[in-house]
Design a protein around this motif. Structure first.
Motif, short mmCIF file in Angstrom:
data_model
loop_
_atom_site.label_atom_id
_atom_site.label_comp_id
_atom_site.label_asym_id
_atom_site.label_seq_id
_atom_site.Cartn_x
_atom_site.Cartn_y
_atom_site.Cartn_z
N VAL A 68 75.67 -16.55 -21.41
CA VAL A 68 75.22 -15.85 -20.21
C VAL A 68 74.65 -16.85 -19.21
O VAL A 68 74.96 -16.82 -18.02
N GLU A 69 73.84 -17.77 -19.74
CA GLU A 69 73.21 -18.78 -18.90
C GLU A 69 74.28 -19.64 -18.21
O GLU A 69 74.23 -19.89 -16.99
N GLU A 72 76.15 -17.73 -15.59
CA GLU A 72 75.30 -17.60 -14.42
C GLU A 72 75.38 -18.87 -13.56
O GLU A 72 75.48 -18.82 -12.32
N ARG A 75 78.61 -18.97 -11.72
CA ARG A 75 78.60 -18.08 -10.56
C ARG A 75 77.85 -18.73 -9.39
O ARG A 75 78.25 -18.65 -8.23
N VAL A 142 78.94 -9.23 -16.63
CA VAL A 142 77.74 -10.06 -16.56
C VAL A 142 77.55 -10.64 -15.14
O VAL A 142 76.46 -10.61 -14.60
N VAL A 143 78.63 -11.15 -14.58
CA VAL A 143 78.57 -11.64 -13.20
C VAL A 143 79.79 -11.12 -12.44
O VAL A 143 80.72 -10.60 -13.03
N LYS A 144 79.76 -11.27 -11.14
CA LYS A 144 80.92 -10.85 -10.35
C LYS A 144 82.06 -11.85 -10.57
O LYS A 144 81.85 -13.06 -10.49
N GLY B 577 72.50 -13.66 -9.24
CA GLY B 577 73.70 -14.15 -9.91
C GLY B 577 74.21 -13.19 -10.96
O GLY B 577 75.39 -12.92 -11.04
N LEU B 578 73.29 -12.63 -11.76
CA LEU B 578 73.74 -11.67 -12.78
C LEU B 578 73.93 -10.30 -12.15
O LEU B 578 73.20 -9.93 -11.23
N LEU B 579 74.88 -9.55 -12.66
CA LEU B 579 75.08 -8.20 -12.15
C LEU B 579 73.87 -7.35 -12.54
O LEU B 579 73.33 -7.49 -13.63
N PHE B 582 73.78 -5.61 -15.93
CA PHE B 582 73.65 -6.37 -17.17
C PHE B 582 72.19 -6.73 -17.41
O PHE B 582 71.57 -7.38 -16.58
N LEU B 584 69.89 -8.74 -19.78
CA LEU B 584 69.90 -9.72 -20.87
C LEU B 584 68.83 -9.38 -21.92
O LEU B 584 69.07 -9.51 -23.12
N TYR B 601 65.91 -17.57 -22.32
CA TYR B 601 66.55 -17.33 -21.01
C TYR B 601 66.04 -16.06 -20.33
O TYR B 601 66.34 -15.81 -19.18
#
Lengths: 182, 602
Positions: A68-69, A72, A75, A142-144, B577-579, B582, B584, B601
């Protein structure tokens, strides 16, 4: 830093098969090297971003906190982010654990499975090991994500065609023969 | 025991002439006898009807009322439709489960009682309701549910639960149901007096072509919901090449919130069968089949008595009304709990003794339908209209309603209103008038035609009930303003997911994906992009599904998206940055608990 557009790539919860498919563009990789500069990527083993990138290519979905990090970071640093291959898009094989509670998955893998040699009966728990997520997430949850290139792995020609379109500022048009799987 | 099962099964098969196409009747009879259709029974059925076990199994596994595993002597099926939920389903279900000491879907250890749930059983105006074997119980409360269980434990006889019978033919000795008709508005087509035989006499004085002409002139359109011109359908069947033709009556009203055919079957059975006989005369058919949904099995003995009565009077059978060579007879095919069988080609499959799979079209049923022969499939209400049109004339009929949708419509209205029930109204009536008639206060959303049709909001109340505007097969469900439209949509998605046959991927997989997305927004974890994706996915499912189920299932979602502002279901961005959807910290909590340290994180 040169003036060429920069590309970053990463494999999250994937098998590196999609990266193999990137390499499978054969001698065109020489052309690619002339066109672009590789930023953070297993190809040059940079672990951190050097500069802003035009394109980020992500293989695999997110199975742990570190994924995830990293995603990110991608992105943040990339103008266009591409989900490459079925694991990035759907979770793929790693997502087969999604219907099984995390605890059962770990017990099966480290304790109960036939052939496991684990005399201390422990599930690895070093603080260097990233924590697993409750399930495997496709990248776009998680991201676009801007572009999706399906396939397991996507054919080299499809990857090449998309990169060339992107780098030359042309509209990205999926080519039927490269994206059909029947 | 094994020998016994085989023997009894063989006898049942013999009763149906060892006919492969009567597999539904055979399987239902075996289920009745043994509480299941076991593997031994399936082997025996396959041997007797010269089929394969896998074919029998594919049929048994398809229908909700058939089971391979033994069920209790008494099966309680609580109706879990949304209207029942609104009226207290959850409390009733919990009370009954606790009294029985089992959970939903289980059978008591002594094998006496099974408790399960089932989609709409056509009692939305008297919800919460349940089927106990084939006996209907209505207006349940937790206390009545507990009492029902205690009574059943004592006598195991569902019929004894009926202490009070409903009105009209619900009192008939062959029905004896606590169901109420709740006819709130009687119109001239269905609820005026009808003398059996009168319309048929008029029909046989005309040529078959003139009968079709009359129906065409009346501009009668199919009442099931699609609105196909009935006369045109008949003409196609009459002109299609074939030695034998069939008239099928669709009495499988499975659309949640529909119950008007139940009332027509109870009160207008003669008018219906007369309509079928007239249709048979018009298209040159000597065989009719009424496909009666399994949920309405309590009406079967009565309907059979009406068939027999009409045979005695010379309105059915051979040489009808004494006319040499004019034959027409009706058999009643019982369904076994499958929503999709209301779709005409699936209904035909079921009548043929197959899984209720829809067939590919073309060929259309009037060209090649039941057993490959030209077949007309008409709704109960359509066929009732036919009798009245023959009696009163096509001009009389066409003078009612709106210009392109003539006649009256029988509506079944339920939900948040004081007067749920059946209303026969002229076509062209507005949604607002319906709200006033039913004394619905604070109405916020209406489902016109059930979940497979359209959801409208308060801004569309001037819309008119007709095929050019608000088309409906008869179901109208009213929701007040406090109800969350997305929750309504999610409830129906659950229903469609359950009823999807799984044949095609867009429907099988797509509906679950859609449900997850809807749930995310209900949960308050949504983001604007979810709405765009919900719309795209809905349209994808609609455009790529094989049959009407998948093509209609996303409609409640589209309706909810259309009507209202859903931004209350959005979350704020958690981390740049994260949707926003979501989280975490939620995603790592299992692992954190396991290892006893926090994610670095989060």
């Amino acid at each position: 830093m040169g003036s060429k557009p920069r590309i970053a790539t990463v494999s999250l919860a994937g098998c590196f098969g999609c990266h193999m498919s990137v390499l499978d563009i054969d001698e065109r990789i020489l052309t690619l090297a002339e066109l672009v500069e590789f930023d953070r990527s297993p190809i040059n083993d940079y672990k951190e971003f050097q500069d802003r990138c035009a394109v980020g290519i992500v293989e695999g979905g997110c199975c742990n906190e570190e994924n995830v990090e990293v995603l990110e970071q991608f992105r943040k640093h990339c103008d266009v982010l591409i989900s490459l291959g079925d694991c990035a898009i759907n979770g793929g094989i790693p997502a087969m654990r999604n219907n099984i509670p995390l605890r059962e998955c770990l017990e099966e893998a480290y304790l109960k499975s036939p052939g496991v040699y684990n005399p201390l009966n422990v599930i690895p728990n070093d603080k260097e090991i990233p924590l697993l997520l409750n399930r495997v997430y496709p990248c776009h949850e998680v991201v676009k994500i801007d572009l999706f290139i399906p396939g397991c792995p996507p054919p080299a020609d499809a990857i090449w065609a998309h990169l060339v379109s992107l780098l030359s500022g042309k509209p990205v048009e999926p080519d039927y023969k490269n994206l059909k799987y029947d | 025991m094994k020998q016994g099962t085989a023997q009894v099964t063989a006898e049942i098969c013999k009763k149906f002439g060892n006919d492969r196409t009567r597999l539904m009747d055979i399987a239902i009879a075996v289920q009745d006898r043994f509480g299941c259709v076991s593997h031994e029974a399936m082997e025996e059925i396959a041997r007797q009807v010269r089929s394969h076990r896998v074919e029998v199994e594919s049929l048994v596994s398809f229908y909700a009322f058939l089971s391979v595993k033994p069920q209790g002597k008494v099966v309680i099926r609580l109706c879990s439709d949304i209207v029942d939920w609104m009226k207290g389903y959850k409390d009733v279900a919990e009370a009954m489960a606790r009294e029985l000491g089992i959970t939903m879907g289980e059978t008591t250890p002594d094998g006496a009682i099974t408790l399960t749930h089932t989609p709409c059983i056509g009692m939305s105006d008297q919800a919460p309701a349940a089927l106990v074997n084939s006996v209907v119980v209505t207006h349940l409360t937790p206390e009545r549910g507990r009492q029902l269980v205690r009574d059943l434990r004592r006598h195991l006889d569902p019929q004894q639960l009926v202490t009070m019978v409903g009105d009209g033919n619900n009192e008939h000795p062959l029905v004896r149901a606590m169901v109420r008709n709740n006819i709130r508005m009687r119109g001239p087509v269905h609820f005026a007096d009808f003398e059996p035989g009168s319309a048929l006499r008029k029909a046989v004085e005309m040529t078959p072509a003139d009968v079709i002409r009359t129906i065409k002139d009346s501009r009668l359109r199919g009442r099931g919901g699609a609105g196909f011109p009935a006369g045109l359908k008949w003409e196609m069947a009459a002109n299609a090449p074939g030695e034998k033709r069939y008239v099928l009556c669709n009495a499988d009203e499975g659309e949640p919130g529909t119950f008007k055919d139940r009332v027509l079957l109870t009160e207008c059975a003669d008018q219906l069968m007369e309509g079928m006989t007239i249709a048979g005369y018009a298209v040159g058919s000597d065989t009719g089949i009424i496909y009666l949904r399994g949920e309405y099995r309590y009406l079967l003995p009565y309907l059979q008595s009406v068939v027999e009565g009409r045979r005695r009077q010379g309105y059915l059978g051979r040489d009808i009304l004494g006319r040499k060579g004019l034959h027409f007879d009706i058999r009643i095919q019982l369904g076994a709990g499958a929503y999709i069988c209301g779709e005409e080609t699936a209904l035909i499959s079921s009548c043929e003794g197959l899984r209720g799979d829809p067939k590919n079209r073309p060929p259309f049923p009037p060209q090649e339908g039941y057993l490959g022969c030209p077949t007309i499939v008409n709704n109960v209400e359509t066929l009732c209209c036919v009798s009245r049109i023959l009696l009163e004339g096509s001009d009389w009929f066409a003078s009612m309603g709106s210009s392109r949708t003539t006649g009256t419509k029988v509506l079944s209205i339920s939900g948040d209103c004081r007067k749920p029930g059946v209303y026969e109204v002229p076509f062209g009536i507005t949604a607002r008038e319906l709200i006033e008639m039913t004394e619905a206060e604070n109405a916020g959303t209406m489902l016109i035609g059930g979940p497979c049709r359209q959801m409208i909001g308060p801004d569309r109340l001037e819309g008119r009930i007709c095929y050019d505007d608000l088309a409906t097969g008869g179901a109208i469900i009213i929701f007040n303003r406090a109800r969350n439209r997305l929750e309504i949509a999610e409830h129906y998605l659950d229903f469609f997911i359950e009823e999807s046959c799984g044949y095609c991927t867009p429907c099988r997989v797509g509906l679950t994906l859609l449900k997850n997305q809807v749930h995310k927004v209900i949960d308050g974890a949504g983001e604007p992009a979810d709405l765009v994706e919900m719309r795209d996915l809905s349209n994808f499912i609609i455009n790529t599904s094989r049959c009407g189920l998948g093509q209609a299932a996303p409609n409640p979602v589209l309706g909810a998206l259309e009507i209202g502002d859903l931004s209350s279901g959005f979350v704020a961005e958690r981390k740049p940055g994260l949707l926003p959807g979501f989280d975490l910290s939620k995603a790592v909590i299992d692992a954190e608990l396991r290892v006893g340290r926090q994610s670095k994180y989060v």
